[in-house]
Enzyme design. Structure first.
Site, mmCIF file in Angstrom:
data_model
loop_
_atom_site.group_PDB
_atom_site.id
_atom_site.type_symbol
_atom_site.label_atom_id
_atom_site.label_comp_id
_atom_site.label_asym_id
_atom_site.label_seq_id
_atom_site.Cartn_x
_atom_site.Cartn_y
_atom_site.Cartn_z
ATOM 1 N N HIS A 306 0.849 -1.181 0.000
ATOM 2 C CA HIS A 306 0.000 0.000 0.000
ATOM 3 C C HIS A 306 0.883 1.228 0.000
ATOM 4 O O HIS A 306 1.940 1.222 0.632
ATOM 5 C CB HIS A 306 -0.902 0.014 1.246
ATOM 6 N N ASP A 363 -8.057 -5.200 0.179
ATOM 7 C CA ASP A 363 -8.614 -6.038 -0.877
ATOM 8 C C ASP A 363 -8.202 -7.496 -0.802
ATOM 9 O O ASP A 363 -8.679 -8.316 -1.582
ATOM 10 C CB ASP A 363 -8.208 -5.473 -2.249
HETATM 11 N N1 ACO Z 1 4.054 -7.728 -4.835
HETATM 12 C C1 ACO Z 1 5.406 -7.741 -5.002
HETATM 13 N N2 ACO Z 1 6.196 -6.651 -4.825
HETATM 14 C C2 ACO Z 1 5.609 -5.513 -4.473
HETATM 15 C C3 ACO Z 1 4.216 -5.420 -4.264
HETATM 16 C C4 ACO Z 1 3.440 -6.585 -4.459
HETATM 17 N N3 ACO Z 1 2.103 -6.557 -4.289
HETATM 18 N N4 ACO Z 1 3.892 -4.155 -3.937
HETATM 19 C C5 ACO Z 1 5.045 -3.480 -3.920
HETATM 20 N N5 ACO Z 1 6.070 -4.286 -4.229
HETATM 21 C C6 ACO Z 1 7.510 -3.927 -4.252
HETATM 22 C C7 ACO Z 1 7.857 -3.105 -5.499
HETATM 23 O O1 ACO Z 1 8.258 -3.937 -6.550
HETATM 24 C C8 ACO Z 1 8.965 -2.231 -4.958
HETATM 25 O O2 ACO Z 1 10.135 -3.023 -4.903
HETATM 26 P P1 ACO Z 1 11.584 -2.338 -5.127
HETATM 27 O O3 ACO Z 1 11.758 -1.347 -4.028
HETATM 28 O O4 ACO Z 1 12.536 -3.480 -5.063
HETATM 29 O O5 ACO Z 1 11.533 -1.712 -6.499
HETATM 30 C C9 ACO Z 1 8.529 -1.914 -3.527
HETATM 31 O O6 ACO Z 1 7.737 -3.053 -3.134
HETATM 32 C C10 ACO Z 1 7.725 -0.638 -3.364
HETATM 33 O O7 ACO Z 1 6.595 -0.713 -4.242
HETATM 34 P P2 ACO Z 1 6.022 0.504 -5.087
HETATM 35 O O8 ACO Z 1 5.306 -0.033 -6.271
HETATM 36 O O9 ACO Z 1 7.107 1.511 -5.307
HETATM 37 O O10 ACO Z 1 5.012 1.125 -4.038
HETATM 38 P P3 ACO Z 1 3.825 2.111 -4.391
HETATM 39 O O11 ACO Z 1 3.514 2.831 -3.138
HETATM 40 O O12 ACO Z 1 4.127 2.913 -5.614
HETATM 41 O O13 ACO Z 1 2.626 1.109 -4.802
HETATM 42 C C11 ACO Z 1 0.785 -0.377 -4.639
HETATM 43 C C12 ACO Z 1 1.624 0.703 -3.928
HETATM 44 C C13 ACO Z 1 0.353 0.140 -6.012
HETATM 45 C C14 ACO Z 1 -0.470 -0.634 -3.825
HETATM 46 C C15 ACO Z 1 1.636 -1.673 -4.780
HETATM 47 O O14 ACO Z 1 1.989 -2.150 -3.508
HETATM 48 C C16 ACO Z 1 0.912 -2.772 -5.567
HETATM 49 O O15 ACO Z 1 0.969 -2.780 -6.799
HETATM 50 N N6 ACO Z 1 0.173 -3.705 -4.858
HETATM 51 C C17 ACO Z 1 -0.592 -4.710 -5.545
HETATM 52 C C18 ACO Z 1 -1.920 -4.110 -6.030
HETATM 53 C C19 ACO Z 1 -2.897 -3.850 -4.903
HETATM 54 O O16 ACO Z 1 -3.133 -4.691 -4.053
HETATM 55 N N7 ACO Z 1 -3.511 -2.642 -4.932
HETATM 56 C C20 ACO Z 1 -4.537 -2.253 -3.977
HETATM 57 C C21 ACO Z 1 -4.054 -1.163 -3.049
HETATM 58 S S1 ACO Z 1 -5.264 -0.809 -1.845
HETATM 59 C C22 ACO Z 1 -6.398 0.130 -2.686
HETATM 60 O O17 ACO Z 1 -6.086 0.909 -3.561
HETATM 61 C C23 ACO Z 1 -7.772 -0.047 -2.333
#
Ligand code: ACO
Length: 427
Positions: A306, A363
């Site tokens: 998140h 979620d």
């Molecule tokens: N699975 C694997 N790796 C992940 C995940 C995941 N679900 N989420 C983040 N990471 C990793 C990224 O690859 C990144 O790694 P790095 O530092 O080695 O490059 C690090 O964790 C940080 O992730 P970001 O994408 O930079 O974080 P951001 O804050 O931009 O994204 C997000 C947040 C979009 C929610 C992300 O965690 C994600 O895509 N999760 C899966 C989708 C999801 O569940 N979305 C619902 C969110 S809740 C809502 O909106 C209701």
């Protein structure tokens, strides 16, 4: 502690005031940055940008705290119903009995949707994604309610808020019924708000509606948990569209589109599809954990991570417990719930997830409950949209009442410098 931040650049010093929120969050107020220094800030994804001051929702991602208007989400999910929470979010205080009754009665008064809207719904193929249908229908409502909202009139604002709270559940139910090939239903104004939603969604044409208390209370809780989450992607969309003084319904329709994406609300559908794929692939959670950590693989563990929570999403804790209760009460054993729990356990012990502070979000478990209630997977995000409706309305109302300026970020241009035009024949 100093009450200003100092920026030094190119031999010049600039001072900016510090703004403090009611929970002691600090921000550098850079309103004068460009006029004083000629510079702007750059912050893709707005990871460090406070877009507004807001009194609606407080969340502390490090501590895993979420409060609507000061009330803990745990208390609201346990003790309030969705309509009370909607009133709280939009108007700032919990309603008393009389206020709640008036609010509900006013909603009932507006609960008809123009028959002509059915023609628009009819034109969609059955296979259309329900989020696309819902966004279009919400936008189409404008044609039937064309008067702009006079935001200087509390009454006019109230009327249009009540109107959308009344019609939106009908659109949600119609979207589902169209998908299932069921005749459209107008519900029953003698029922509670969520009970009526349940009836409109599930009543069979050849059977009387039977009240299902377990399903209604599970839906109520899910809607409350989704009702607001401060400046997320869809709420920011609603605010920014509304900041151009586009109407409430147009702003909401844009918010629905923003919510649709799998990185936002669309994650609830994506989680269930992921869990089903893991099950179909033999239930090997380790394989999928490996894929999620592999940077050359686009797969992400949906429902994990998140932007703001770097700790347990408090909503996920409540939903996980609710999933156990609802499935238990309905006597459903769902292997997908076991796969989800297995994945969660592995992720919470895995260095990759621990280091990046990736926890289950709202979620991760919600889809398992929706599925148990008989809601099709591609309708999950529609249910989220209904839950988020009061939050979007509250954000829009606050933005308009505070007279916020049009949202219009700057950029740093990285394209070509000026070039001479070349005639088509010479290219
Ligand atoms: N699975 C694997 N790796 C992940 C995940 C995941 N679900 N989420 C983040 N990471 C990793 C990224 O690859 C990144 O790694 P790095 O530092 O080695 O490059 C690090 O964790 C940080 O992730 P970001 O994408 O930079 O974080 P951001 O804050 O931009 O994204 C997000 C947040 C979009 C929610 C992300 O965690 C994600 O895509 N999760 C899966 C989708 C999801 O569940 N979305 C619902 C969110 S809740 C809502 O909106 C209701």
């Amino acid at each position: 502690m100093s009450d200003k931040a100092i920026l030094e650049y190119d031999g010049n010093t600039y001072e900016f005031p510090i703004t403090k929120g009611s929970e002691n969050e600090l921000a550098i107020d850079i309103k004068t940055l460009r006029s004083a220094s000629g510079m702007v800030t750059i912050d893709p994804g707005y990871k460090n940008t406070g877009s507004c001051e807001s009194a609606i929702t407080f969340l502390d991602g490090e501590k895993g705290i979420l409060r609507y208007r000061g009330y803990a989400i745990e208390d609201l999910a346990e003790k309030a119903d969705f309509l009370e929470v909607a009133y709280l979010l939009i108007f700032g205080e919990l309603p008393n009995k009389e206020q709640l009754e008036t609010f509900h009665n006013d909603i009932k008064e507006e609960s008809q949707v123009d028959e002509e809207m059915k023609k628009i719904l009819d034109a969609f193929p059955k296979t259309a994604h329900p989020m696309g249908v819902l966004s279009s229908l919400t936008s189409a409502l404008i044609a039937f309610n064309p008067a702009p909202v006079d935001v200087s009139s509390e009454t006019a604002m109230y009327r249009s808020i009540v109107r959308i709270l009344a019609k939106f559940p009908v659109l949600v139910a119609w979207t589902l019924r169209k998908k299932k090939g069921l005749p459209l239903d107008y519900g029953d104004n003698t029922l509670g708000y969520v009970e009526n939603l349940h009836k409109m969604m599930f009543k069979k044409p050849n059977e009387d509606y039977k009240k299902d208390t377990i399903a209604i209370s599970a839906l109520d809780k899910l809607l409350i948990l989704h009702a607001d989450h401060e400046q997320n992607c869809s709420a920011s969309t609603v605010r920014i569209v509304g900041s151009s003084h586009a109407g409430l319904f147009a702003s909401l329709s844009a918010g629905i589109s923003a919510l649709w994406g799998p990185l936002h609300g669309g994650a609830n559908q994506a989680v269930l599809e992921m869990l089903q794929a893991i099950e179909a692939d033999g239930g090997d959670t380790k394989k999928y954990m490996g894929k999620a950590k592999d940077k050359s693989d686009p797969f992400r563990l949906m429902g994990f991570g998140h932007r703001v929570y770097k700790n347990f999403d408090p909503r996920a804790r409540i939903i996980k417990k609710a999933a156990d209760e609802v499935l238990g009460n309905l006597g459903i054993e769902d292997p997908i719930l076991d796969i989800a729990k297995g994945l969660e356990k592995e992720a919470l012990e895995d260095e990759y997830f621990v280091q990046r502070k990736l926890y289950p979000n709202v979620d991760f478990y919600s889809g398992i409950i929706y599925r148990a209630l008989g809601i099709p997977t591609d309708m999950f995000t529609v249910m989220f949209a209904l839950g988020r409706l009061p939050g979007w309305i509250a954000q829009w109302r606050e933005m308009r009442l505070r007279g916020e300026p049009i949202g219009r970020p700057r950029q740093i241009y990285i394209g070509e410098n000026h070039r001479d035009f070349v005639d088509l024949a010479s290219r």
